[in-house]
Design a protein around this motif. Structure first.
Motif, PDB file in Angstrom:
ATOM      1  N   SER A 223      16.077   6.127   0.205  1.00  0.00           N
ATOM      2  CA  SER A 223      16.886   6.433   1.390  1.00  0.00           C
ATOM      3  C   SER A 223      17.802   5.306   1.834  1.00  0.00           C
ATOM      4  CB  SER A 223      15.958   6.823   2.556  1.00  0.00           C
ATOM      5  OG  SER A 223      15.134   7.896   2.163  1.00  0.00           O
ATOM      6  N   GLY A 224      18.087   4.362   0.971  1.00  0.00           N
ATOM      7  CA  GLY A 224      19.049   3.331   1.295  1.00  0.00           C
ATOM      8  C   GLY A 224      18.532   2.221   2.177  1.00  0.00           C
ATOM      9  N   SER A 225      17.273   2.257   2.587  1.00  0.00           N
ATOM     10  CA  SER A 225      16.720   1.229   3.457  1.00  0.00           C
ATOM     11  C   SER A 225      15.882   0.252   2.651  1.00  0.00           C
ATOM     12  CB  SER A 225      15.843   1.863   4.543  1.00  0.00           C
ATOM     13  OG  SER A 225      16.595   2.750   5.335  1.00  0.00           O
ATOM     14  N   SER A 226      15.925  -1.010   3.035  1.00  0.00           N
ATOM     15  CA  SER A 226      15.054  -1.990   2.398  1.00  0.00           C
ATOM     16  C   SER A 226      13.612  -1.698   2.797  1.00  0.00           C
ATOM     17  CB  SER A 226      15.435  -3.403   2.845  1.00  0.00           C
ATOM     18  OG  SER A 226      15.109  -3.598   4.213  1.00  0.00           O
ATOM     19  N   THR A 227      12.682  -2.237   2.033  1.00  0.00           N
ATOM     20  CA  THR A 227      11.271  -2.015   2.357  1.00  0.00           C
ATOM     21  C   THR A 227      10.933  -2.600   3.730  1.00  0.00           C
ATOM     22  OG1 THR A 227      10.776  -3.983   1.030  1.00  0.00           O
ATOM     23  CG2 THR A 227      10.437  -1.845  -0.011  1.00  0.00           C
ATOM     24  N   TYR A 228      11.573  -3.705   4.098  1.00  0.00           N
ATOM     25  CA  TYR A 228      11.317  -4.294   5.416  1.00  0.00           C
ATOM     26  C   TYR A 228      11.782  -3.351   6.520  1.00  0.00           C
ATOM     27  CZ  TYR A 228      11.317  -7.452   9.390  1.00  0.00           C
ATOM     28  OH  TYR A 228      11.082  -8.016  10.634  1.00  0.00           O
TER      29      TYR A 228
ATOM     30  N   TYR B 165       9.701   2.727  10.558  1.00  0.00           N
ATOM     31  CA  TYR B 165       8.800   3.879  10.422  1.00  0.00           C
ATOM     32  C   TYR B 165       7.329   3.487  10.331  1.00  0.00           C
ATOM     33  CZ  TYR B 165      13.363   5.692   9.066  1.00  0.00           C
ATOM     34  OH  TYR B 165      14.699   6.004   9.033  1.00  0.00           O
ATOM     35  N   ASN B 166       7.041   2.204  10.553  1.00  0.00           N
ATOM     36  CA  ASN B 166       5.662   1.705  10.455  1.00  0.00           C
ATOM     37  C   ASN B 166       5.040   2.004   9.093  1.00  0.00           C
ATOM     38  OD1 ASN B 166       5.545   0.644  13.132  1.00  0.00           O
ATOM     39  ND2 ASN B 166       5.250   2.725  13.905  1.00  0.00           N
ATOM     40  N   THR B 167       5.884   2.004   8.071  1.00  0.00           N
ATOM     41  CA  THR B 167       5.405   2.223   6.718  1.00  0.00           C
ATOM     42  C   THR B 167       4.654   0.986   6.242  1.00  0.00           C
ATOM     43  OG1 THR B 167       7.358   3.582   6.278  1.00  0.00           O
ATOM     44  CG2 THR B 167       6.103   2.819   4.365  1.00  0.00           C
ATOM     45  N   LYS B 168       3.483   1.198   5.675  1.00  0.00           N
ATOM     46  CA  LYS B 168       2.686   0.077   5.177  1.00  0.00           C
ATOM     47  C   LYS B 168       3.118  -0.230   3.745  1.00  0.00           C
ATOM     48  CE  LYS B 168      -1.246   0.867   8.213  1.00  0.00           C
ATOM     49  NZ  LYS B 168      -2.702   1.124   8.320  1.00  0.00           N
ATOM     50  N   VAL B 169       4.100  -1.110   3.638  1.00  0.00           N
ATOM     51  CA  VAL B 169       4.684  -1.466   2.342  1.00  0.00           C
ATOM     52  C   VAL B 169       3.900  -2.627   1.746  1.00  0.00           C
ATOM     53  CG1 VAL B 169       6.759  -2.202   1.144  1.00  0.00           C
ATOM     54  CG2 VAL B 169       6.949  -0.707   3.156  1.00  0.00           C
TER      55      VAL B 169
ATOM     56  N   GLU C 279      -3.341  -2.957  -1.198  1.00  0.00           N
ATOM     57  CA  GLU C 279      -3.538  -2.812   0.238  1.00  0.00           C
ATOM     58  C   GLU C 279      -4.405  -3.913   0.839  1.00  0.00           C
ATOM     59  OE1 GLU C 279      -3.984  -0.467  -1.982  1.00  0.00           O
ATOM     60  OE2 GLU C 279      -2.510   1.104  -1.501  1.00  0.00           O
ATOM     61  N   GLU C 280      -5.415  -4.375   0.082  1.00  0.00           N
ATOM     62  CA  GLU C 280      -6.328  -5.375   0.647  1.00  0.00           C
ATOM     63  C   GLU C 280      -5.665  -6.731   0.890  1.00  0.00           C
ATOM     64  OE1 GLU C 280      -7.773  -4.920  -3.709  1.00  0.00           O
ATOM     65  OE2 GLU C 280      -6.547  -3.802  -2.274  1.00  0.00           O
ATOM     66  N   CYS C 281      -4.482  -6.941   0.315  1.00  0.00           N
ATOM     67  CA  CYS C 281      -3.760  -8.193   0.548  1.00  0.00           C
ATOM     68  C   CYS C 281      -3.032  -8.202   1.892  1.00  0.00           C
ATOM     69  CB  CYS C 281      -2.749  -8.435  -0.566  1.00  0.00           C
ATOM     70  SG  CYS C 281      -3.481  -8.728  -2.196  1.00  0.00           S
ATOM     71  N   TYR C 282      -2.908  -7.036   2.513  1.00  0.00           N
ATOM     72  CA  TYR C 282      -2.125  -6.908   3.741  1.00  0.00           C
ATOM     73  C   TYR C 282      -3.027  -6.527   4.909  1.00  0.00           C
ATOM     74  CZ  TYR C 282       1.901  -7.117   0.663  1.00  0.00           C
ATOM     75  OH  TYR C 282       2.822  -7.524  -0.255  1.00  0.00           O
ATOM     76  N   ILE C 283      -3.107  -7.413   5.891  1.00  0.00           N
ATOM     77  CA  ILE C 283      -3.908  -7.160   7.087  1.00  0.00           C
ATOM     78  C   ILE C 283      -2.941  -6.708   8.178  1.00  0.00           C
ATOM     79  CG2 ILE C 283      -5.580  -8.122   8.710  1.00  0.00           C
ATOM     80  CD1 ILE C 283      -6.158 -10.287   6.593  1.00  0.00           C
ATOM     81  N   TRP C 284      -2.801  -5.395   8.313  1.00  0.00           N
ATOM     82  CA  TRP C 284      -1.756  -4.848   9.171  1.00  0.00           C
ATOM     83  C   TRP C 284      -2.059  -5.021  10.659  1.00  0.00           C
ATOM     84  CZ3 TRP C 284       2.696  -3.977   6.970  1.00  0.00           C
ATOM     85  CH2 TRP C 284       2.718  -3.724   5.594  1.00  0.00           C
ATOM     86  N   GLU C 285      -3.323  -5.166  11.006  1.00  0.00           N
ATOM     87  CA  GLU C 285      -3.672  -5.341  12.408  1.00  0.00           C
ATOM     88  C   GLU C 285      -3.084  -6.633  12.982  1.00  0.00           C
ATOM     89  OE1 GLU C 285      -6.356  -2.593  10.471  1.00  0.00           O
ATOM     90  OE2 GLU C 285      -5.784  -4.662  10.012  1.00  0.00           O
ATOM     91  N   THR C 286      -3.007  -7.645  12.132  1.00  0.00           N
ATOM     92  CA  THR C 286      -2.484  -8.945  12.580  1.00  0.00           C
ATOM     93  C   THR C 286      -1.197  -9.342  11.855  1.00  0.00           C
ATOM     94  OG1 THR C 286      -3.914 -10.063  10.960  1.00  0.00           O
ATOM     95  CG2 THR C 286      -4.771  -9.790  13.213  1.00  0.00           C
ATOM     96  N   PHE C 287      -0.731  -8.472  10.943  1.00  0.00           N
ATOM     97  CA  PHE C 287       0.468  -8.742  10.151  1.00  0.00           C
ATOM     98  C   PHE C 287       0.349 -10.081   9.416  1.00  0.00           C
ATOM     99  CE2 PHE C 287       1.855  -5.814  13.460  1.00  0.00           C
ATOM    100  CZ  PHE C 287       2.500  -4.847  12.707  1.00  0.00           C
ATOM    101  N   THR C 288      -0.771 -10.268   8.772  1.00  0.00           N
ATOM    102  CA  THR C 288      -1.002 -11.475   7.983  1.00  0.00           C
ATOM    103  C   THR C 288      -1.318 -11.096   6.540  1.00  0.00           C
ATOM    104  OG1 THR C 288      -3.320 -11.489   8.691  1.00  0.00           O
ATOM    105  CG2 THR C 288      -1.787 -12.897   9.903  1.00  0.00           C
ATOM    106  N   PHE C 289      -1.039 -12.037   5.664  1.00  0.00           N
ATOM    107  CA  PHE C 289      -1.262 -11.826   4.232  1.00  0.00           C
ATOM    108  C   PHE C 289      -2.557 -12.523   3.825  1.00  0.00           C
ATOM    109  CE2 PHE C 289      -0.747 -12.642  -0.292  1.00  0.00           C
ATOM    110  CZ  PHE C 289      -0.261 -11.424  -0.750  1.00  0.00           C
ATOM    111  N   SER C 290      -3.400 -11.816   3.079  1.00  0.00           N
ATOM    112  CA  SER C 290      -4.689 -12.357   2.669  1.00  0.00           C
ATOM    113  C   SER C 290      -4.564 -13.098   1.334  1.00  0.00           C
ATOM    114  CB  SER C 290      -5.732 -11.243   2.547  1.00  0.00           C
ATOM    115  OG  SER C 290      -6.945 -11.752   2.020  1.00  0.00           O
TER     116      SER C 290
END
Length: 225
Positions: free
Chosen positions: A79-84, A90-94, A138-149
């Motif tokens: 759709s022409g949008s970057s993953t960021y 859209y709160n997509t968990k990329v 998915e386990e590398c991304y902690i979405w609750e705190t927006f931190t990378f594991s």
């Protein structure tokens, strides 16, 4: 691109189906090196022409029936949008975002300060990690705190070292360096790993969303003279 002396645009008809790289199944190490070589060459070419892809993901890395890997144009695939932007809007968990971009999501920053070429390289590394282990990240991304594991990433790279060679593991570790300052970009990685290999670029601009059907696709390709 502005440098018309070294680049030409032409059309290519791909006969048969193309599919996302995540739909392929088990990869041998030879196939993983081919995946790295062909997509990294295309990404390095974009970066050398000051073009950021911005949406490198398992959905934009495609494989054709002849086994060639293609880095697809994000504008028509996602759709022409970057993953960021997808994650922000859209709160997509990329699960290919670099740690730096992930941290910017916490502040809802529409113009994140990061090194985009290095973020592209990290995203491609996450795609390769996905293909090597046939697992999501998915386990590398902690979405609750927006931190990378980093611990989760280390565990995954340990599994890669179990199944694949030391050289492939080292290549993946370089692409997935958490520290943005020390992480190499695609141009450097391309020179380091595959500059001696002559191969065509694998950047395509596909005419419609991909699907698993026997159908021809009209695409625009970039070819270096």
């Amino acid at each position: 691109f502005n440098d018309t002396a070294t680049t030409e645009i032409y059309t290519e008809q791909i006969v048969g189906s193309v599919r996302c790289v995540q739909e392929t199944g088990y990869y041998t190490e030879v196939e993983l090196w081919q995946l790295l070589q062909q997509t990294l060459t295309a990404l390095a070419f974009l970066h050398s022409n000051k073009v950021v892809h911005g949406s490198v993901s398992p959905q934009t890395v495609l494989v054709a029936e002849n086994g060639q890997y293609k880095l697809a144009d994000q504008e028509l695939i996602v759709s022409g949008s970057s993953t960021y932007v997808q994650a922000l809007s859209y709160n997509t968990k990329v699960c290919t975002l670099s740690p730096q971009l992930l941290s910017k999501l916490k502040k809802r920053d529409p113009y994140p300060d990061h090194k985009p070429y290095k973020s592209d390289a990290f995203a491609l590394g996450m795609c390769l990690l996905n293909a090597a282990l046939l697992q999501g990240n998915e386990e590398c991304y902690i979405w609750e705190t927006f931190t990378f594991s980093e611990q989760a990433l280390k565990s995954k790279l340990g599994k890669v070292a179990t199944y694949y060679s030391e050289n492939f593991t080292k290549a993946l570790k370089m692409m997935l360096e958490v520290d943005e300052e020390t992480r190499p970009d695609a141009v450097y990685l391309n020179r380091l790993f595959i500059c001696q290999v002559s191969s065509s670029l694998s950047l395509i601009h596909i005419s419609e969303p991909t699907r698993l059907l026997s159908i021809s696709y009209a695409v625009f390709c970039l070819k270096k003279k």
